[in-house]
Design a protein around this motif. Structure first.
Motif, PDB file in Angstrom:
ATOM      1  N   ALA A  91       2.431  12.340   6.611  1.00  0.00           N
ATOM      2  CA  ALA A  91       2.002  11.458   5.538  1.00  0.00           C
ATOM      3  C   ALA A  91       0.534  11.663   5.194  1.00  0.00           C
ATOM      4  N   GLU A  92      -0.062  12.752   5.724  1.00  0.00           N
ATOM      5  CA  GLU A  92      -1.459  13.029   5.436  1.00  0.00           C
ATOM      6  C   GLU A  92      -1.619  13.498   3.990  1.00  0.00           C
ATOM      7  N   VAL A  99       2.789   4.345   3.256  1.00  0.00           N
ATOM      8  CA  VAL A  99       1.839   4.640   4.324  1.00  0.00           C
ATOM      9  C   VAL A  99       2.547   4.543   5.669  1.00  0.00           C
ATOM     10  N   ARG A 100       2.405   5.600   6.468  1.00  0.00           N
ATOM     11  CA  ARG A 100       2.980   5.596   7.820  1.00  0.00           C
ATOM     12  C   ARG A 100       1.860   5.902   8.806  1.00  0.00           C
ATOM     13  N   THR A 101       1.655   5.005   9.756  1.00  0.00           N
ATOM     14  CA  THR A 101       0.544   5.125  10.695  1.00  0.00           C
ATOM     15  C   THR A 101       1.044   5.455  12.095  1.00  0.00           C
ATOM     16  N   ILE A 139       0.826  -1.215   0.000  1.00  0.00           N
ATOM     17  CA  ILE A 139       0.000   0.000   0.000  1.00  0.00           C
ATOM     18  C   ILE A 139       0.858   1.261   0.000  1.00  0.00           C
ATOM     19  N   TYR A 140       0.463   2.221  -0.838  1.00  0.00           N
ATOM     20  CA  TYR A 140       1.129   3.529  -0.904  1.00  0.00           C
ATOM     21  C   TYR A 140       0.051   4.600  -0.989  1.00  0.00           C
ATOM     22  N   ARG A 141       0.460   5.812  -0.661  1.00  0.00           N
ATOM     23  CA  ARG A 141      -0.494   6.918  -0.580  1.00  0.00           C
ATOM     24  C   ARG A 141      -0.155   8.003  -1.590  1.00  0.00           C
ATOM     25  N   TRP A 186      -5.039   6.147  -3.228  1.00  0.00           N
ATOM     26  CA  TRP A 186      -4.283   4.928  -2.966  1.00  0.00           C
ATOM     27  C   TRP A 186      -3.538   4.460  -4.217  1.00  0.00           C
ATOM     28  N   MET A 205      -3.081   8.283   9.908  1.00  0.00           N
ATOM     29  CA  MET A 205      -1.813   8.580   9.258  1.00  0.00           C
ATOM     30  C   MET A 205      -0.978   9.497  10.129  1.00  0.00           C
ATOM     31  N   ILE A 251      -6.376   1.855   8.290  1.00  0.00           N
ATOM     32  CA  ILE A 251      -5.547   2.989   8.724  1.00  0.00           C
ATOM     33  C   ILE A 251      -6.134   3.622   9.985  1.00  0.00           C
TER      34      ILE A 251
END
Length: 303
Positions: A300-301, A163-165, A7-9, A133, A296, A290
């Motif tokens: 990374a928003e 993605v960083r949570t 997954i990437y944003r 996404w 996020m 998420i």
């Protein structure tokens, strides 16, 4: 459609059209590996009926990366090299040195390449500009990187980021198991893996086995953390979540299979309908996941 998901944003609204994206990707169109090439990689039409390298359905983009690799085992190269080195030693009266052996090995590799078998594999890439996404159907981040490298090279200022949570998946999954309580809309299934954080890396795996809360807590109390957990979202999609946020073993459950079975009259219509069904439900699953991980991180928003 996808069995796995890296997954990437997309970091901002992406207004590129399918035609524009296809033009960017055109120089990277797949061509078969030549006789002296170990590998060839490039984009192919996602469907034979696709109009170009980008298949679009309602602002959802589908790409397909194809990789052709020559299969030339090192054991075969080494065996032929030893045989040639022995012949060379008999001719010149002394064994070849390191440099000569290296050159001999390179020569033999070049000789064997045209006769090597080939393997061909492809990877789906789904881009959702509406919800921000990008998902690669890859079991490992390393393989997904192959697609990302080409996209970054082809598309100027491609607005993509991992993605960083707030909570790490490993810590969150461990908490869910310790509390015997899954986050909203999720249920815990019967597969999990817990690994010690100590040097021993002692690992316990449960496969199709009821997860007894007290037993799981004992493992956690001894210093083990969850590295893999099977989950079901909203009774619609089952999957396995990894501690690096990789998603594997994606499966649509009966409620969605029934919807998929009623889509379209011909193969193209069914493909597009299934793609839209998958994209719509998967984007909701990703948002819920998420959220379950605390959201996020601020940097990374989505802009």
């Amino acid at each position: 459609m996808f069995r796995n998901a890296q997954i990437y944003r997309l970091l901002k609204a992406w207004d590129i059209t399918a035609e524009q994206l296809a033009q960017h990707l055109a120089p990277q169109t797949f061509t078969p590996a030549g006789n002296m090439d170990m590998q060839s990689q490039g984009w192919i039409q996602p469907r034979e009926s696709s109009n170009g390298l980008v298949h679009q359905v309602n602002r959802q983009f589908l790409l397909r990366l194809q990789t052709e690799k020559k299969i030339l085992p090192s054991s075969v190269i080494n065996q032929v090299t030893r045989e040639r080195a022995k012949e060379l030693e008999e001719q010149q009266g002394f064994p070849p040195g390191r440099k000569q052996t290296k050159e001999l090995k390179e020569q033999i590799t070049d000789e064997l390449l045209p006769r090597a078998f080939t393997s061909i594999a492809s990877m789906w890439v789904w881009i959702d500009p509406v919800n921000g996404w990008l998902v690669a159907d890859s079991s490992t981040p390393a393989k997904a990187e192959d697609a990302l490298k080409l996209l970054f090279k082809a598309v100027p200022k491609f607005p993509l980021e991992p993605v960083r949570t707030v909570m790490s998946p490993g810590a969150a999954m461990t908490d869910w198991l310790a509390s015997d309580e899954a986050p909203d809309s999720f249920t815990v299934d019967q597969d999990t893996e817990l690994r010690s954080t100590a040097e021993s890396k002692a690992t316990v795996r449960y496969v199709r086995h009821t997860l007894e809360a007290n037993q799981i807590r004992q493992h956690i109390e001894t210093g083990k953390q969850c590295t893999r957990l099977a989950l079901t979202w909203a009774g619609k999609i089952s999957f396995t979540l990894g501690d690096n946020l990789s998603i594997k073993k994606i499966a649509l459950l009966d409620v969605l299979k029934e919807d998929a079975g009623a889509i379209g009259k011909n193969e193209d219509e069914r493909f597009d309908g299934n793609f839209l069904l998958f994209a719509g439900e998967m984007s909701k699953l990703l948002a819920a996941l998420i959220n379950a991980l605390g959201g996020m991180l601020p940097d990374a928003e989505v802009a």
